[in-house]
Design a protein around this motif. Structure first.
Motif, short mmCIF file in Angstrom:
data_model
loop_
_atom_site.label_atom_id
_atom_site.label_comp_id
_atom_site.label_asym_id
_atom_site.label_seq_id
_atom_site.Cartn_x
_atom_site.Cartn_y
_atom_site.Cartn_z
N PHE A 121 0.84 -1.20 0.00
CA PHE A 121 0.00 0.00 0.00
C PHE A 121 0.88 1.26 0.00
O PHE A 121 0.55 2.25 -0.64
N ALA A 122 2.01 1.22 0.70
CA ALA A 122 2.91 2.37 0.74
C ALA A 122 3.50 2.65 -0.65
O ALA A 122 3.76 3.81 -0.98
N ALA A 123 3.68 1.60 -1.45
CA ALA A 123 4.27 1.77 -2.78
C ALA A 123 3.39 2.62 -3.69
O ALA A 123 3.88 3.22 -4.64
N ILE A 124 2.10 2.69 -3.41
CA ILE A 124 1.19 3.48 -4.25
C ILE A 124 0.53 4.61 -3.46
O ILE A 124 -0.43 5.21 -3.93
N ALA A 125 1.04 4.92 -2.30
CA ALA A 125 0.41 5.92 -1.42
C ALA A 125 0.31 7.30 -2.05
O ALA A 125 -0.61 8.05 -1.73
N ASP A 126 1.22 7.63 -2.94
CA ASP A 126 1.18 8.95 -3.57
C ASP A 126 0.66 8.88 -5.01
O ASP A 126 0.82 9.84 -5.77
N ALA A 127 0.04 7.78 -5.38
CA ALA A 127 -0.48 7.62 -6.75
C ALA A 127 -1.58 8.63 -7.02
O ALA A 127 -2.36 8.98 -6.13
N ARG A 128 -1.61 9.08 -8.25
CA ARG A 128 -2.61 10.04 -8.70
C ARG A 128 -3.32 9.48 -9.93
O ARG A 128 -2.78 8.62 -10.62
N ALA A 129 -4.51 9.98 -10.19
CA ALA A 129 -5.22 9.61 -11.41
C ALA A 129 -4.31 9.93 -12.60
O ALA A 129 -3.74 11.01 -12.66
N GLY A 130 -4.15 8.98 -13.48
CA GLY A 130 -3.27 9.15 -14.64
C GLY A 130 -1.93 8.47 -14.47
O GLY A 130 -1.22 8.26 -15.46
N ASP A 131 -1.53 8.13 -13.23
CA ASP A 131 -0.29 7.39 -13.01
C ASP A 131 -0.46 5.96 -13.52
O ASP A 131 -1.57 5.43 -13.54
N THR A 132 0.65 5.35 -13.91
CA THR A 132 0.63 3.95 -14.31
C THR A 132 1.01 3.12 -13.11
O THR A 132 2.12 3.25 -12.58
N LEU A 133 0.08 2.28 -12.66
CA LEU A 133 0.31 1.42 -11.51
C LEU A 133 0.37 -0.02 -11.98
O LEU A 133 -0.29 -0.40 -12.95
N PHE A 134 1.17 -0.83 -11.29
CA PHE A 134 1.35 -2.22 -11.68
C PHE A 134 1.10 -3.15 -10.51
O PHE A 134 1.46 -2.83 -9.37
N LEU A 135 0.53 -4.29 -10.80
CA LEU A 135 0.45 -5.39 -9.87
C LEU A 135 1.29 -6.49 -10.50
O LEU A 135 0.98 -6.96 -11.60
N SER A 136 2.38 -6.85 -9.85
CA SER A 136 3.29 -7.88 -10.37
C SER A 136 3.25 -9.09 -9.46
O SER A 136 3.10 -8.96 -8.25
N ILE A 137 3.38 -10.25 -10.05
CA ILE A 137 3.51 -11.49 -9.28
C ILE A 137 4.90 -12.00 -9.59
O ILE A 137 5.18 -12.42 -10.72
N THR A 138 5.78 -11.93 -8.60
CA THR A 138 7.21 -12.10 -8.85
C THR A 138 7.75 -13.51 -8.64
O THR A 138 8.90 -13.77 -8.97
N ALA A 139 6.96 -14.42 -8.09
CA ALA A 139 7.44 -15.79 -7.89
C ALA A 139 7.80 -16.39 -9.24
O ALA A 139 7.04 -16.31 -10.21
N SER A 140 8.97 -17.00 -9.32
CA SER A 140 9.45 -17.54 -10.60
C SER A 140 8.51 -18.58 -11.19
O SER A 140 8.44 -18.75 -12.40
N TYR A 141 7.77 -19.26 -10.36
CA TYR A 141 6.87 -20.31 -10.83
C TYR A 141 5.44 -19.82 -11.06
O TYR A 141 4.55 -20.59 -11.44
N ALA A 142 5.20 -18.53 -10.86
CA ALA A 142 3.85 -17.98 -10.98
C ALA A 142 3.20 -18.28 -12.34
O ALA A 142 2.02 -18.67 -12.37
N PRO A 143 3.90 -18.14 -13.46
CA PRO A 143 3.24 -18.44 -14.73
C PRO A 143 2.70 -19.88 -14.82
O PRO A 143 1.65 -20.12 -15.40
N HIS A 144 3.41 -20.82 -14.20
CA HIS A 144 2.95 -22.22 -14.21
C HIS A 144 1.67 -22.39 -13.41
O HIS A 144 0.79 -23.16 -13.78
N VAL A 145 1.59 -21.67 -12.29
CA VAL A 145 0.38 -21.76 -11.45
C VAL A 145 -0.79 -21.05 -12.14
O VAL A 145 -1.90 -21.57 -12.18
N ILE A 146 -0.50 -19.91 -12.70
CA ILE A 146 -1.57 -19.12 -13.32
C ILE A 146 -2.10 -19.79 -14.59
O ILE A 146 -3.31 -19.95 -14.75
#
Length: 142
Positions: A79-104
């Motif tokens: 939540f702190a990573a986007i605390a200063d986000a404003r409308a128009g900013d590009t925000l990302f949700l990343s799933i960083t586990a190396s095996y995530a694509p296999h699970v997804i």
């Protein structure tokens, strides 16, 4: 009289921008929690690897987690990573586990879970929920 009208319009515009910013942040918070709660709960590593960022996505981690490790989701840091986000900013949700694509997306031996896509399908409802929360005064207030 004209000065009062101009001040009223400026005040309205400022409040509208603040509320739009709050809806953006609250929508991403709710989306993040939806993805985390939808992720499989084995060791907790996959859920803990869901990260929010502003400006650029976070890449996959190169190595798998340590076997037998205990992992926790750090909601506050995300939540702190986007605390200063404003409308128009590009925000990302990343799933960083190396095996995530296999699970997804699944493999020849494992069915796909598609948990982020299921959350993405709920995006309109998530934004509506965030807007209602901000309208009722329950937004971030940042």
């Amino acid at each position: 009289m004209a000065m009062q009208f101009s001040a009223s319009i400026k005040d309205f515009a400022d409040r509208t921008k603040r509320r739009a910013d709050e809806v953006v942040r609250e929508s991403m918070r709710l989306f993040y929690l939806d993805v985390v709660n939808g992720a499989p709960r084995l060791s907790g590593y996959l859920r803990a690897s869901v990260k929010l960022s502003k400006g650029a996505p976070i890449p996959l981690e190169a190595k798998p987690p340590e076997p037998g490790g205990t992992y926790t989701v750090n909601v506050a840091a995300n939540f702190a990573a986007i605390a200063d986000a404003r409308a128009g900013d590009t925000l990302f949700l990343s799933i960083t586990a190396s095996y995530a694509p296999h699970v997804i997306y699944g493999t020849s031996r494992q069915a796909a879970t598609m948990f982020p896509q299921l959350s993405a399908m709920r995006w309109p409802a998530i934004v509506a929920q965030a807007a209602a929360k901000v309208r009722s005064g329950g937004g971030s207030g940042s």
